[in-house]
Design an enzyme around this catalytic site. Structure first.
Site, PDB file in Angstrom:
ATOM      1  N   GLU A  69       0.312  -1.323  -0.027  1.00 57.12           N
ATOM      2  CA  GLU A  69      -0.018   0.303  -0.176  1.00 57.12           C
ATOM      3  C   GLU A  69       0.955   1.045   0.227  1.00 57.12           C
ATOM      4  OE1 GLU A  69      -0.930   1.556   3.619  1.00 57.12           O
ATOM      5  OE2 GLU A  69      -3.116   0.056   3.800  1.00 57.12           O
ATOM      6  N   ASP A 126      -5.462  -4.195  -2.093  1.00 54.24           N
ATOM      7  CA  ASP A 126      -5.399  -2.421  -2.300  1.00 54.24           C
ATOM      8  C   ASP A 126      -3.967  -2.278  -3.030  1.00 54.24           C
ATOM      9  OD1 ASP A 126      -4.489  -2.984   0.129  1.00 54.24           O
ATOM     10  OD2 ASP A 126      -5.108  -0.893   0.543  1.00 54.24           O
TER      11      ASP A 126
END
Length: 364
Positions: A69, A126
């Site tokens: 991330e 993500d």
């Protein structure tokens, strides 16, 4: 030359996908990420405080670890700052240290001082999406085909391994390859709605047109509207989709917390949603009042603690801007580089999103 190279990339991606260029799904016209970060001093400060000379983005509030991330955020900010040298540095470290699985996804966590530095080979969707999106933007910004090829490899794996395209609740993004599906958990599938990086879904069709990214985003927005728990009507960080209606996932705190605060950031950044989508978030934050943002127990609707660092509050300003055009207060435009990685990063991302989608909110 840059436009010719990018056109060639579009042709090549379509050929790799096995579809004719004319059949490629239309790509939403999005404002350019390149150059959207206007605060040069803030970017230089980000690099000084959080980026090592090898390209590792350091999470200073989480024991100095690094994760996919954070690498993705750093790459996006580098494009927004038009800093190709920093982008290449971050991408190089990411490729060398996190792309250690037997596929094109990334191990989600890297810990300095431990051997092996990657102890958990699971990914985080993500992080995968952020890196693929950043590579897509870099390819468009600088006309570099290798970025686009790398973006495609990651995006295709996300589409194949992390999206349940025909789930009971529609297209569903799993947080990781392992541990979250209906086969893995009694309350599965379990999702994290902050992993739906909505602005990325308008851009990933450039590199992986065979997947319905826009439809995935549309379904994620519907889930955001359905996952309204308790009197505050806010989503929890982790949500179970086992059953007819979303509910808080088992074994996780029933809180609107560090993860879920990113939901309105991504929705606003993508320019999505009716005003009503933002209302519960804005109400919990009292518009863009001067105080810190709360972590809320969704069962009681009451704050359990406060996000004291000022950077988080920029998301409240972006939410108010997307909802009704409220301008950022001057204090919310100034980045506090003495705060932690996460607070500073979210502040910068909120400013980039506002510059791309709602520049009038930064005026004055």
């Amino acid at each position: 030359m840059r436009s010719i190279a990018f056109a060639l990339l579009l042709w090549m991606m379509s050929a790799l996908a096995g579809v004719a260029l004319a059949e490629t799904p239309p790509v939403e016209k999005a404002p350019p990420l390149l150059g959207a970060l206007h605060d040069v001093d803030a970017w230089q400060g980000f690099k000084k405080h959080f980026l090592t000379d090898t390209g590792r983005v350091v999470d200073t509030g989480n024991g100095g670890i690094s994760h996919s991330e954070g690498q993705g955020y750093g790459m996006l900010l580098a494009v927004a700052a038009n800093d190709r040298a920093a982008f290449d540095l971050i991408w190089g470290w990411t490729r060398a240290n996190l792309m250690v699985r037997d596929d094109e996804l990334m191990a989600w966590r890297w810990e300095s001082g431990k051997r092996p530095a990657v102890a958990d080979m699971n990914d985080a969707s993500d992080g995968d999406i952020l890196v693929a999106w950043a590579l897509t933007e870099a390819s468009a910004a600088w006309g570099a085909l290798p970025y686009g090829v790398a973006a495609r490899r990651i995006a295709v794996e996300v589409g194949r391994k992390l999206v349940v395209w025909h789930g009971a609740h529609g297209a569903t993004l799993l947080p990781g390859v392992m541990g979250f599906s209906a086969e893995d958990r009694a309350d599965g599938p379990v999702v994290n709605l902050s992993y739906w990086v909505f602005p990325a879904f308008a851009r990933l069709p450039i590199v992986a047109p065979e997947f319905d990214w826009v439809g995935l985003g549309r379904n994620g927005l519907a889930l955001v509207e359905q996952a309204r728990f308790g009197s505050a009507r806010l989503p929890t960080d982790w949500v179970s989709l086992h059953g007819a209606q979303p509910r808080p996932a088992d074994g996780f705190p029933q809180r609107f917390s560090y993860n879920a605060i990113r939901i309105p950031l991504y929705v606003a950044w993508a320019g999505l949603g009716r005003q009503e989508v933002y209302t519960p978030f804005a109400a919990s934050w009292h518009g863009q009042g001067a105080g810190p943002l709360p972590i809320i127990d969704t069962a009681t609707g009451k704050p359990t603690e406060w996000l004291g660092e000022k950077g988080y509050a920029a998301i409240a300003s972006l939410t108010a801007c997307a909802a009704d055009g409220t301008r950022f207060m001057p204090e919310r435009r100034r980045v506090h580089l003495d705060e932690s990685y996460y607070a500073v990063t979210l502040h910068l991302l909120a400013l980039v999103a506002a510059q791309m989608r709602y520049p009038s909110c930064l005026a004055g």
